[in-house]
Design a protein around this motif. Structure first.
Motif, mmCIF file in Angstrom:
data_model
loop_
_atom_site.group_PDB
_atom_site.id
_atom_site.type_symbol
_atom_site.label_atom_id
_atom_site.label_comp_id
_atom_site.label_asym_id
_atom_site.label_seq_id
_atom_site.Cartn_x
_atom_site.Cartn_y
_atom_site.Cartn_z
ATOM 1 N N HIS A 213 43.898 71.151 8.240
ATOM 2 C CA HIS A 213 43.403 69.801 9.197
ATOM 3 C C HIS A 213 42.122 70.376 10.443
ATOM 4 N N VAL A 214 41.742 71.743 9.689
ATOM 5 C CA VAL A 214 40.917 71.645 11.127
ATOM 6 C C VAL A 214 39.845 71.512 10.939
ATOM 7 N N PRO A 215 39.420 70.447 12.110
ATOM 8 C CA PRO A 215 37.927 70.190 12.071
ATOM 9 C C PRO A 215 37.066 70.960 11.968
ATOM 10 N N PHE A 216 35.632 70.654 10.877
ATOM 11 C CA PHE A 216 34.917 71.768 10.667
ATOM 12 C C PHE A 216 33.569 71.000 11.099
ATOM 13 N N ASP A 225 30.174 80.296 10.250
ATOM 14 C CA ASP A 225 31.556 79.812 10.767
ATOM 15 C C ASP A 225 31.480 79.257 12.513
ATOM 16 N N PRO A 226 31.733 78.129 13.337
ATOM 17 C CA PRO A 226 31.796 78.224 14.134
ATOM 18 C C PRO A 226 33.041 79.820 14.875
ATOM 19 N N PHE A 258 38.162 76.835 20.782
ATOM 20 C CA PHE A 258 38.140 75.402 22.094
ATOM 21 C C PHE A 258 36.807 74.959 21.629
ATOM 22 N N GLN A 259 36.167 75.830 22.401
ATOM 23 C CA GLN A 259 34.876 75.683 22.007
ATOM 24 C C GLN A 259 33.554 75.553 20.322
ATOM 25 N N ALA A 260 34.598 75.469 19.994
ATOM 26 C CA ALA A 260 34.542 75.155 17.829
ATOM 27 C C ALA A 260 34.975 74.216 18.185
ATOM 28 N N LEU A 261 35.865 73.670 18.069
ATOM 29 C CA LEU A 261 36.802 73.040 18.790
ATOM 30 C C LEU A 261 35.716 71.485 19.047
ATOM 31 N N ALA A 262 35.233 71.555 20.327
ATOM 32 C CA ALA A 262 34.195 70.642 20.761
ATOM 33 C C ALA A 262 33.199 70.002 19.753
ATOM 34 N N LEU A 263 32.903 71.232 19.223
ATOM 35 C CA LEU A 263 31.481 71.548 18.218
ATOM 36 C C LEU A 263 31.640 70.289 16.625
ATOM 37 N N SER A 264 33.132 70.960 16.793
ATOM 38 C CA SER A 264 33.004 69.364 15.438
ATOM 39 C C SER A 264 33.814 68.621 15.562
ATOM 40 N N ASP A 273 44.361 70.070 17.140
ATOM 41 C CA ASP A 273 44.046 70.834 16.768
ATOM 42 C C ASP A 273 44.064 72.635 16.639
ATOM 43 N N PHE A 274 43.846 73.130 18.514
ATOM 44 C CA PHE A 274 43.937 73.908 18.477
ATOM 45 C C PHE A 274 45.059 75.008 17.561
ATOM 46 N N LEU A 275 46.221 74.741 17.562
ATOM 47 C CA LEU A 275 47.382 75.203 16.918
ATOM 48 C C LEU A 275 46.639 75.975 15.406
#
Length: 447
Positions: A213-216, A225-226, A258-264, A273-275
């Protein structure tokens, strides 16, 4: 439906804190306790064992060895010290004026005569650890932590922030020199655990971001790949020697996550989400000697860097990530036990993305290839133009050289030459002398 979408990776803030409720971050390596609570419990247990099973002779031997170590560590008080004109207060002001992270400036201040006592303590401690490098790793860790605590008293008059800064410099100075002696020590099984963890991560190469469940980002591909910056940062951790530098790699990795999650995501990233993303990063990176690096930071890093603050939070999450990977099973990935075993044994491969996504990725790949082709053609065209300019320049230089040679040709011998004394207009006798000499040479009919 909600049960199917439930995340298998979940840690609340309470689960990250110490079991004793002291408010600091715990760690799976310390059985959920923080560094201070774990050491208190360990030393209490060790003291109870010594009281129950140690005789008087061993105690005297231990006391004698301890005294020897202390003499090596702190030196004998009898030799006279060379007095310095610079007062300790001036030295503390010099330490206080350093910029954060200025390790070179710290070393310059350490070389001053007024810092001789502090420098001697550090040198003696390094010599002690190297002389007793066969001690168990936990004993060496206790010695380093006790040394940190004693050195902190030297900067007690400074503000807390600057004390932390000075102790970071001390840690870097000490552990950069001790890294080869204490990292992956023979008295522990870190190397074997590294190999076990690497095999475990390699066997989980089939795990997809969707399972975790990793946001992409939509339409993302492996090429873009971010999470690649985070993967690079966690791999770089093994190349560092000081614990704080390894912690910096962990912090940089987490910040990139966290930056990649912000883009996704269209919403702020949460702890789950972070873990999940951190688990994905570790599985993709498979960092070298990850277990040894974590234990090295735990044993020889500054306690305040691991128990609180941003670096402590990131490091605790990374430790929990490793523990999660070691115990990863089907329910954590929303899979049955049969499905999980089938993936682990290679009988089943992860499902492919939908056909629309595949076509979109293929189209993106083709577009990138076309862009690369155009850039290559542009580069080749520039190379050809540069080669033509270079050939033209070489021809021009050759023409100029020939022209200079033509203008600087020497006069023939039959022309009138001037005598060395510089009488202009008088005929030179050199050709006559040369002719007479030629007539007198053998082969001209003369004796």
């Amino acid at each position: 439906m909600l049960a199917d979408q439930k995340r298998g990776i979940h840690l609340s803030q309470v689960e990250l804190l110490c079991k004793d409720g002291c408010g600091y971050y715990g760690n799976p390596t310390w059985d959920g306790y923080c560094s201070l609570c774990w050491r208190k419990r360990s030393r209490k247990t060790e003291t109870n064992k010594q009281e129950n099973g140690v005789d008087e002779k061993k105690r005297r031997e231990k006391s004698r060895r301890s005294s020897s170590v202390m003499r090596l560590l702190w030196g004998s008080p009898s030799p006279p010290r060379q007095e310095s004109s610079e007062t300790p207060e001036a030295t503390l002001k010099a330490f206080q004026s350093l910029e954060p992270g200025d390790f070179r400036g710290f070393l310059k201040v350490m070389r001053r005569p007024s810092s001789q006592r502090l420098q001697s303590q550090c040198t003696a401690f390094l010599n002690t650890i190297q002389a007793y490098h066969d001690l168990p790793i936990q004993k060496q860790s206790d010695m380093v932590q006790d040394f940190y605590q004693s050195i902190a008293d030297h900067f007690s008059s400074l503000p807390d922030e600057q004390v932390t800064q000075m102790m970071e410099h001390i840690e870097k100075l000490i552990m950069t020199n001790l890294h080869k002696w204490v990292f992956c020590h023979d008295s522990c099984d870190d190397e074997q655990k590294d190999l076990t963890l690497q095999r475990r991560i390699k066997s989980l190469n089939w795990v997809t971001p969707q399972m975790l469940h990793v946001p992409f980002p939509k339409g993302g591909s492996d090429i873009s790949d971010p999470y690649l910056p985070a993967i690079t940062a966690i791999i770089e951790m093994d190349a560092k020697r000081a614990p704080q530098d390894k912690l910096s790699c962990v912090s940089r990795c987490s910040q990139n996550v966290f930056q990649a999650l912000a883009l996704s995501n269209n919403h702020p990233a949460n702890a789950d989400d972070f873990l999940s993303a951190l688990v994905y990063v570790v599985l993709r990176a498979n960092p070298p000697r990850l277990h040894s690096n974590l234990n090295y930071v735990i044993r020889f890093g500054l306690p305040q860097s691991l128990m609180a603050g941003e670096s402590g939070y990131y490091f605790t999450n990374l430790s929990c990530t490793v523990a999660f990977i070691e115990k990863l099973d089907g329910p954590a990935l929303n899979l049955t036990a049969e499905e999980f075993n089938s993936y682990m044994q290679g009988r089943t491969v992860p499902p492919r993305p939908p056909e629309g996504d595949s076509k979109k990725k293929a189209q993106e790949n083709r577009q990138q290839l076309e862009d690369l082709k155009k850039r290559q053609e542009s580069v080749e065209q520039g190379v050809r133009a540069l080669r033509e300019q270079l050939d033209q320049w070489v021809r021009c230089v050759q023409e100029q050289v020939e022209e200079v040679r033509a203008r600087s040709t020497l006069p023939h011998l039959d022309q009138v030459q001037e005598e060395p004394d510089g009488h202009a207009g008088e005929p030179s006798l050199a050709p006559l002398r040369d002719g007479a000499a030629a007539e007198l040479r053998p082969g001209n009919g003369e004796c």
